[in-house]
Design a protein around this motif. Structure first.
Motif, PDB file in Angstrom:
ATOM      1  N   UNK A 142     -26.267 -39.996 -14.449  1.00 22.80           N
ATOM      2  CA  UNK A 142     -25.104 -39.917 -15.034  1.00 22.80           C
ATOM      3  C   UNK A 142     -24.665 -41.502 -15.479  1.00 22.80           C
ATOM      4  N   UNK A 143     -24.442 -41.341 -16.600  1.00 21.32           N
ATOM      5  CA  UNK A 143     -23.679 -42.998 -17.297  1.00 21.32           C
ATOM      6  C   UNK A 143     -21.952 -42.657 -17.238  1.00 21.32           C
ATOM      7  N   UNK A 144     -21.490 -43.331 -16.530  1.00 21.98           N
ATOM      8  CA  UNK A 144     -19.972 -42.828 -16.094  1.00 21.98           C
ATOM      9  C   UNK A 144     -19.177 -44.203 -17.079  1.00 21.98           C
ATOM     10  N   UNK A 145     -18.334 -43.487 -18.062  1.00 24.51           N
ATOM     11  CA  UNK A 145     -17.154 -44.326 -18.493  1.00 24.51           C
ATOM     12  C   UNK A 145     -17.387 -44.068 -19.824  1.00 24.51           C
ATOM     13  N   UNK A 146     -17.446 -44.554 -21.117  1.00 25.13           N
ATOM     14  CA  UNK A 146     -17.320 -44.606 -22.832  1.00 25.13           C
ATOM     15  C   UNK A 146     -18.455 -45.200 -22.891  1.00 25.13           C
ATOM     16  N   UNK A 147     -18.613 -43.797 -24.428  1.00 23.82           N
ATOM     17  CA  UNK A 147     -19.633 -44.490 -24.901  1.00 23.82           C
ATOM     18  C   UNK A 147     -20.461 -45.614 -25.524  1.00 23.82           C
ATOM     19  N   UNK A 198     -33.336 -36.265 -18.414  1.00 22.41           N
ATOM     20  CA  UNK A 198     -31.740 -36.277 -19.269  1.00 22.41           C
ATOM     21  C   UNK A 198     -30.829 -36.676 -18.441  1.00 22.41           C
ATOM     22  N   UNK A 199     -29.768 -37.777 -18.966  1.00 21.03           N
ATOM     23  CA  UNK A 199     -29.294 -38.842 -18.553  1.00 21.03           C
ATOM     24  C   UNK A 199     -27.414 -37.921 -19.792  1.00 21.03           C
ATOM     25  N   UNK A 200     -26.006 -38.085 -18.822  1.00 20.47           N
ATOM     26  CA  UNK A 200     -25.571 -37.502 -19.225  1.00 20.47           C
ATOM     27  C   UNK A 200     -24.122 -38.468 -18.592  1.00 20.47           C
ATOM     28  N   UNK A 201     -23.835 -38.692 -20.526  1.00 23.98           N
ATOM     29  CA  UNK A 201     -23.019 -39.592 -20.314  1.00 23.98           C
ATOM     30  C   UNK A 201     -21.821 -39.261 -20.704  1.00 23.98           C
ATOM     31  N   UNK A 202     -21.047 -39.953 -19.952  1.00 22.86           N
ATOM     32  CA  UNK A 202     -19.236 -39.385 -19.635  1.00 22.86           C
ATOM     33  C   UNK A 202     -18.182 -39.512 -19.069  1.00 22.86           C
ATOM     34  N   UNK A 203     -17.466 -39.543 -19.436  1.00 23.85           N
ATOM     35  CA  UNK A 203     -15.972 -39.649 -17.402  1.00 23.85           C
ATOM     36  C   UNK A 203     -16.221 -39.545 -16.540  1.00 23.85           C
ATOM     37  N   UNK A 204     -15.827 -37.964 -17.149  1.00 20.11           N
ATOM     38  CA  UNK A 204     -16.146 -36.992 -15.918  1.00 20.11           C
ATOM     39  C   UNK A 204     -17.501 -36.322 -16.113  1.00 20.11           C
ATOM     40  N   UNK A 205     -17.390 -35.815 -15.132  1.00 19.78           N
ATOM     41  CA  UNK A 205     -18.618 -33.962 -15.641  1.00 19.78           C
ATOM     42  C   UNK A 205     -17.694 -33.026 -14.706  1.00 19.78           C
ATOM     43  N   UNK A 206     -18.550 -31.818 -15.439  1.00 25.35           N
ATOM     44  CA  UNK A 206     -18.048 -29.790 -14.460  1.00 25.35           C
ATOM     45  C   UNK A 206     -18.787 -30.645 -13.344  1.00 25.35           C
ATOM     46  N   UNK A 207     -17.997 -29.012 -12.653  1.00 25.03           N
ATOM     47  CA  UNK A 207     -18.549 -29.441 -11.067  1.00 25.03           C
ATOM     48  C   UNK A 207     -19.954 -29.130 -10.741  1.00 25.03           C
ATOM     49  N   UNK A 208     -20.858 -28.313 -11.838  1.00 27.26           N
ATOM     50  CA  UNK A 208     -22.256 -28.357 -12.240  1.00 27.26           C
ATOM     51  C   UNK A 208     -23.527 -29.025 -12.328  1.00 27.26           C
ATOM     52  N   UNK A 262     -40.115 -28.501 -29.682  1.00 27.00           N
ATOM     53  CA  UNK A 262     -40.197 -30.107 -29.251  1.00 27.00           C
ATOM     54  C   UNK A 262     -41.082 -30.082 -27.846  1.00 27.00           C
ATOM     55  N   UNK A 263     -41.828 -30.858 -27.582  1.00 20.53           N
ATOM     56  CA  UNK A 263     -42.691 -30.892 -26.251  1.00 20.53           C
ATOM     57  C   UNK A 263     -40.961 -31.967 -25.517  1.00 20.53           C
ATOM     58  N   UNK A 264     -40.402 -31.538 -24.805  1.00 13.88           N
ATOM     59  CA  UNK A 264     -39.731 -33.004 -24.220  1.00 13.88           C
ATOM     60  C   UNK A 264     -40.546 -33.090 -22.837  1.00 13.88           C
ATOM     61  N   UNK A 265     -41.138 -32.315 -22.224  1.00 15.50           N
ATOM     62  CA  UNK A 265     -41.295 -32.644 -20.751  1.00 15.50           C
ATOM     63  C   UNK A 265     -41.598 -34.211 -20.272  1.00 15.50           C
ATOM     64  N   UNK A 266     -40.395 -34.194 -19.448  1.00 18.63           N
ATOM     65  CA  UNK A 266     -41.263 -36.150 -18.952  1.00 18.63           C
ATOM     66  C   UNK A 266     -40.489 -36.319 -20.411  1.00 18.63           C
ATOM     67  N   UNK A 267     -39.506 -36.546 -21.271  1.00 19.76           N
ATOM     68  CA  UNK A 267     -39.038 -37.348 -22.213  1.00 19.76           C
ATOM     69  C   UNK A 267     -38.044 -37.862 -22.202  1.00 19.76           C
ATOM     70  N   UNK A 268     -36.998 -38.846 -22.608  1.00 18.64           N
ATOM     71  CA  UNK A 268     -35.506 -38.776 -21.737  1.00 18.64           C
ATOM     72  C   UNK A 268     -34.995 -38.451 -23.334  1.00 18.64           C
ATOM     73  N   UNK A 269     -33.810 -37.794 -22.800  1.00 17.87           N
ATOM     74  CA  UNK A 269     -33.068 -36.907 -23.879  1.00 17.87           C
ATOM     75  C   UNK A 269     -31.324 -37.396 -23.489  1.00 17.87           C
TER      76      UNK A 269
END
Length: 489
Positions: A60-65, A38-48, A8-15
């Motif tokens: 980052x989308x904070x909170x519940x899915x 990339x969008x990461x949805x989670x209440x908390x994130x790792x330091x990285x 898959x070519x994911x360049x500049x595509x939302x995941x």
């Protein structure tokens, strides 16, 4: 379930990645390397993940899915520790026709993330369909040692020259030969030495050189008995270099699958009473394609020089000045006997083995039956299913004992292998009772008693109980027996 391989070519595509832990972090790193947004949805994130969010590399989308997170994304990765949440993400993604991967849960996933060997732009992906990820990683580790890191620069060089190569070599066969020289010759060697400038110069010189006149050739390849694992490395190389493959009926589909995808395949198999192509027609095809400058593989089941008419075809090629070479194969007698647990020779019971073909009445009439009926030898009879009654009649008439044991191996080395056992007295009846069909090889002689005791591949032999250990006790010559007795004393 067989997966469809896809890059898959994911360049500049939302995941979307749902989850903010260590597993999600690994998935995000791979997606960023592929250029995804990339969008990461989670209440908390790792330091990285927090650092990447601060740097603007991810959103980052904070909170519940929430179901709205799935809007306008191309792919979803569910990487939480909550299987119920992962299942909900997978269900909603499916409703929106978005591919989803649930980490370590093949049942919920609509795509799998493979183990990857990265020689960008060359990428090798290995998948077990989610059934055995550790096995896929083991395969990757083994391949990593085989694929030099210079393959990436080599692929980039080929990409830069691709349009010019097509103009210089418009014919597919000539273009293929140029690429093979590029990938296997001095250019590749210079890149392995870390000399990209000299490699580029060598590639430019190769493009300017006059193309060598194409001369066709034939490689006579023994395909072995059917198991693709028994094909030789040289045979595999020939299949991957072939423009045309003329193959027999008995060559298995699994062996043909190993050939280059764009090679032309022509079945020229012959079967008793149903000849797809006569030998003269096969000769004509060999000549036609070789004279057209093509590399032809004549692929024969077993070994081409054991009842394979390989000698006739080489004589024809030599008479017409066609270059040829031979790659031997594992002949059916060796392979079927080994997979049935039957040694063709045995120190105490069979000092010789005879290979015999019995596919028609004429071939049976020409055999030396008095010699074939002798004891303490093994007969390996090729293509003998149709002539078992005549074979039995002749052997009994010339003194072979009715109690002589046999093992009839059908589809030897293949997943559907069957072994039927019995004695010479009931050979045709046993074969008929189990509806034995070609390809089948008959092993007849004292050593057939071992078919039951040494069987290791496939189902146990079908038929009557074989000789016991007591019946099969060693029959050593007197001198050797005396020596053994003294040693025991």
């Amino acid at each position: 379930m067989k997966l469809y391989p896809l890059f898959a070519d994911l360049s500049r595509r939302a995941v979307l990645v749902v989850g903010g832990g260590a597993v999600a972090e690994r998935k995000v790193a791979a997606l960023l390397a592929a250029g995804a947004q990339v969008t990461v949805g989670a209440p908390e994130l790792t330091p990285q993940l927090q650092r990447w969010a601060r740097q603007g590399r991810i959103a980052h989308r904070a909170g519940a899915f929430a179901p709205g997170w799935l809007d306008y994304v191309w792919l979803v990765v569910a990487a939480t520790a909550d299987r119920a949440l992962n299942a909900r993400v997978a269900e909603l993604a499916g409703l929106q026709r978005v591919f989803v991967n649930v980490v370590d849960d093949a049942e919920l996933s609509s795509f799998q993330v493979p183990a990857v060997i990265d020689r960008a732009p060359l990428v090798v992906a290995i998948s077990s369909g989610g059934a055995a990820p550790m096995l896929a990683r083991l395969v990757r580790e083994r391949l990593e040692t085989l694929l030099d890191h210079s393959l990436g620069p080599l692929a980039l060089l080929a990409a830069r020259l691709r349009k010019r190569i097509r103009r210089r070599h418009p014919e597919l066969a000539a273009r293929r030969r140029f690429y093979e020289g590029l990938f296997n010759g001095p250019v590749a060697a210079l890149l392995r030495k870390g000399q990209p400038k000299l490699a580029a110069e060598a590639a430019e010189q190769a493009l300017q050189d006059e193309p060598a006149a194409t001369t066709g050739s034939v490689v006579l390849v023994g395909a072995g008995p059917g198991d693709p694992g028994l094909l030789t490395l040289r045979g595999l190389r020939a299949l991957n270099e072939a423009d045309v493959i003329l193959h027999d009926r008995l060559v298995s589909a699994e062996v043909l699958e190993l050939a280059r995808r764009d090679a032309e395949r022509i079945e020229v198999g012959k079967q008793a009473g149903n000849h797809h192509a006569t030998q003269d027609e096969i000769h004509a095809l060999l000549l036609e394609h070789a004279r057209a400058g093509r590399r032809v593989v004549r692929l024969k089941g077993g070994d081409p020089f054991v009842f394979g008419r390989g000698g006739e075809e080489l004589e024809f090629l030599r008479d017409h000045d066609i270059p040829y070479e031979v790659v031997p194969g594992i002949t059916a007698a060796l392979a079927c006997a080994a997979h049935a647990g039957v040694p063709l020779t045995h120190r105490d019971h069979a000092q010789s083995v005879r290979f015999v073909t019995a596919h028609c009445r004429d071939s049976l009439d020409t055999l030396d039956w008095r010699a074939l009926a002798q004891e303490r030898q093994t007969l390996a009879v090729y293509m003998g299913v149709a002539g078992l009654e005549s074979l039995q009649e002749q052997l009994l008439a010339h003194g072979r004992a009715p109690s002589t044991l046999f093992a009839l191996v059908e589809n030897g080395t293949r997943a559907n292998q069957r072994v039927v056992t019995g004695t010479l007295a009931n050979l045709p009846e046993r074969a008929a009772a189990h509806a034995v069909r070609s390809p089948a090889l008959l092993i007849l002689g004292e050593v057939a008693a071992l078919a039951g005791r040494l069987a290791w591949f496939g189902a146990p032999p079908l038929g009557e109980a074989m000789a016991t250990v007591r019946q099969f006790k060693p029959m050593r010559p007197p001198r050797e027996a005396a020596v053994a007795q003294r040693r025991r004393a």
